[in-house]
Motif scaffolding. Structure first.
Motif, PDB file in Angstrom:
ATOM      1  N   THR A 163      -2.716  -0.864  -4.761  1.00 40.40           N
ATOM      2  CA  THR A 163      -1.782  -0.015  -4.014  1.00 40.40           C
ATOM      3  C   THR A 163      -1.660  -0.467  -2.567  1.00 40.40           C
ATOM      4  O   THR A 163      -0.556  -0.574  -2.022  1.00 40.40           O
ATOM      5  CB  THR A 163      -2.251   1.457  -4.058  1.00 40.40           C
ATOM      6  OG1 THR A 163      -2.331   1.882  -5.415  1.00 40.40           O
ATOM      7  CG2 THR A 163      -1.287   2.354  -3.302  1.00 40.40           C
ATOM      8  N   LEU A 164      -2.812  -0.760  -1.949  1.00 44.41           N
ATOM      9  CA  LEU A 164      -2.810  -1.176  -0.541  1.00 44.41           C
ATOM     10  C   LEU A 164      -2.147  -2.536  -0.364  1.00 44.41           C
ATOM     11  O   LEU A 164      -1.474  -2.773   0.646  1.00 44.41           O
ATOM     12  CB  LEU A 164      -4.244  -1.211  -0.005  1.00 44.41           C
ATOM     13  CG  LEU A 164      -4.977   0.142   0.036  1.00 44.41           C
ATOM     14  CD1 LEU A 164      -6.398  -0.044   0.548  1.00 44.41           C
ATOM     15  CD2 LEU A 164      -4.218   1.139   0.899  1.00 44.41           C
ATOM     16  N   ARG A 165      -2.343  -3.430  -1.339  1.00 44.45           N
ATOM     17  CA  ARG A 165      -1.676  -4.740  -1.266  1.00 44.45           C
ATOM     18  C   ARG A 165      -0.162  -4.565  -1.335  1.00 44.45           C
ATOM     19  O   ARG A 165       0.587  -5.290  -0.681  1.00 44.45           O
ATOM     20  CB  ARG A 165      -2.167  -5.629  -2.412  1.00 44.45           C
ATOM     21  CG  ARG A 165      -3.600  -6.121  -2.235  1.00 44.45           C
ATOM     22  CD  ARG A 165      -3.671  -7.318  -1.301  1.00 44.45           C
ATOM     23  NE  ARG A 165      -5.040  -7.718  -1.026  1.00 44.45           N
ATOM     24  CZ  ARG A 165      -5.778  -8.503  -1.804  1.00 44.45           C
ATOM     25  NH1 ARG A 165      -5.270  -8.965  -2.941  1.00 44.45           N
ATOM     26  NH2 ARG A 165      -6.992  -8.835  -1.454  1.00 44.45           N
ATOM     27  N   THR A 166       0.275  -3.611  -2.152  1.00 50.25           N
ATOM     28  CA  THR A 166       1.710  -3.322  -2.221  1.00 50.25           C
ATOM     29  C   THR A 166       2.224  -2.813  -0.888  1.00 50.25           C
ATOM     30  O   THR A 166       3.291  -3.214  -0.409  1.00 50.25           O
ATOM     31  CB  THR A 166       1.990  -2.278  -3.324  1.00 50.25           C
ATOM     32  OG1 THR A 166       1.521  -2.771  -4.580  1.00 50.25           O
ATOM     33  CG2 THR A 166       3.477  -1.978  -3.416  1.00 50.25           C
ATOM     34  N   ILE A 167       1.443  -1.915  -0.253  1.00 50.49           N
ATOM     35  CA  ILE A 167       1.829  -1.385   1.054  1.00 50.49           C
ATOM     36  C   ILE A 167       1.835  -2.497   2.093  1.00 50.49           C
ATOM     37  O   ILE A 167       2.727  -2.569   2.951  1.00 50.49           O
ATOM     38  CB  ILE A 167       0.872  -0.252   1.475  1.00 50.49           C
ATOM     39  CG1 ILE A 167       1.026   0.945   0.528  1.00 50.49           C
ATOM     40  CG2 ILE A 167       1.139   0.181   2.914  1.00 50.49           C
ATOM     41  CD1 ILE A 167       0.011   2.055   0.758  1.00 50.49           C
ATOM     42  N   ASP A 168       0.848  -3.404   1.995  1.00 51.15           N
ATOM     43  CA  ASP A 168       0.803  -4.544   2.923  1.00 51.15           C
ATOM     44  C   ASP A 168       2.044  -5.417   2.758  1.00 51.15           C
ATOM     45  O   ASP A 168       2.620  -5.907   3.736  1.00 51.15           O
ATOM     46  CB  ASP A 168      -0.457  -5.369   2.669  1.00 51.15           C
ATOM     47  CG  ASP A 168      -0.576  -6.555   3.616  1.00 51.15           C
ATOM     48  OD1 ASP A 168      -0.521  -6.351   4.849  1.00 51.15           O
ATOM     49  OD2 ASP A 168      -0.707  -7.693   3.127  1.00 51.15           O
ATOM     50  N   SER A 169       2.479  -5.600   1.507  1.00 53.44           N
ATOM     51  CA  SER A 169       3.709  -6.363   1.249  1.00 53.44           C
ATOM     52  C   SER A 169       4.922  -5.651   1.837  1.00 53.44           C
ATOM     53  O   SER A 169       5.825  -6.289   2.402  1.00 53.44           O
ATOM     54  CB  SER A 169       3.892  -6.555  -0.256  1.00 53.44           C
ATOM     55  OG  SER A 169       5.101  -7.231  -0.539  1.00 53.44           O
ATOM     56  N   MET A 170       4.924  -4.317   1.749  1.00 54.59           N
ATOM     57  CA  MET A 170       6.020  -3.532   2.340  1.00 54.59           C
ATOM     58  C   MET A 170       6.045  -3.721   3.851  1.00 54.59           C
ATOM     59  O   MET A 170       7.121  -3.879   4.452  1.00 54.59           O
ATOM     60  CB  MET A 170       5.841  -2.057   1.993  1.00 54.59           C
ATOM     61  CG  MET A 170       6.044  -1.715   0.536  1.00 54.59           C
ATOM     62  SD  MET A 170       5.459  -0.032   0.127  1.00 54.59           S
ATOM     63  CE  MET A 170       6.479   0.958   1.248  1.00 54.59           C
TER      64      MET A 170
END
Length: 268
Positions: A163-170
């Motif tokens: 989830t955090l990696r997705t947010i980092d990508s965002m």
């Protein structure tokens, strides 16, 4: 393993500290930057004046925040793992009840009502041991859905990291978007400056041409034209005018040639 065992066998505060430590390690691996993309133990005031202290606030690019809570008791899980087979069922039931109780307590905190932050309608409940959640969800598959009904999403280190990696990508996409806007703004400003420079240089060139023409006209009267001033002044000197200096020979020669050329044109 020994540290984990001591933590799980210790008091609730020790378990909480250990869970928060695991959570921080996951955050460090996510690529998010502390105090910019996420905040730890940030205090907020509710509308009724009371204070709230979420474990972690994840800041999203759209201005919203996501709350992560890691206060989970795993005492009964430790007892289940180390118990005889005959006793495991009882400890597993207690472990499930502990997770359910924490879901209810977390839902009762109403983090979404904190008026100082824009929070999504759900909170992430962090279980620091993967197998502690796996055993629970395998025993009671509805546990995850029931938690979701209370606006709670149960996460483990692996699912939270995803989830955090997705947010980092965002955030990366948002930074690129902001940079693209800034580049476009800077490019427009640079173009306007360049246009102004071209206009100024064009004016300078015109003025230089005008100055050159004026210079040529003045030199024509002074040196290169027929009946130029240099020739007349030099005649005054030859007629006996008292002077202490002499004009440069090159200038005198040019003036004389101009006068001679002018005389020849008149003869023709």
């Amino acid at each position: 393993a020994e540290n984990l065992t001591r933590a799980l066998k210790g008091e609730s505060k020790m378990q909480g500290n250990w869970g928060e430590l695991v959570l921080e390690r996951v955050l460090e691996k996510s690529g998010l930057e502390k105090d910019r993309e996420y905040s730890v133990q940030q205090s907020f005031r509710r509308e009724d004046g009371s204070r709230s202290l979420p474990d972690v606030i994840i800041h999203l690019p759209n201005g919203n925040q996501m709350i992560v809570d890691s206060k989970v008791s795993l005492t009964h899980y430790e007892r289940y793992v180390n118990a005889e087979e005959a006793q495991q069922e009882a400890f597993l039931k207690e472990h499930l009840n502990s997770l359910k109780k924490h879901v209810e307590q977390l839902s009762a905190k109403k983090y979404e009502d904190i008026y100082e932050i824009e929070s999504p309608d759900f909170v992430l409940m962090f279980v620091p041991i993967e197998t502690a959640f796996t055993i629970a969800i395998n025993t009671e598959p509805e546990l995850y859905n029931k938690a979701f009904e209370h606006n709670i999403v149960i996460v483990t280190p692996s699912t939270l990291l995803a989830t955090l990696r997705t947010i980092d990508s965002m955030w990366s996409n948002e930074k690129q978007r902001r940079n693209a806007i800034e580049i476009a703004r800077q490019a427009g400003a640079l173009y306007d400056k360049f246009e102004g420079l071209v206009t100024d240089l064009t004016q300078v060139g015109k003025r230089m041409d005008e100055a050159k023409n004026e210079y040529s006209g003045a030199m024509n009267k002074l040196v290169t034209g027929r009946g130029n001033i240099i020739g007349r002044i030099e005649k005054l000197k030859k007629m006996g005018a008292k002077t202490k200096k002499s004009l440069p020979e090159t200038i005198l020669k040019r003036a004389e040639e101009a006068n001679v050329s002018g005389s020849e044109e008149l003869d023709l």
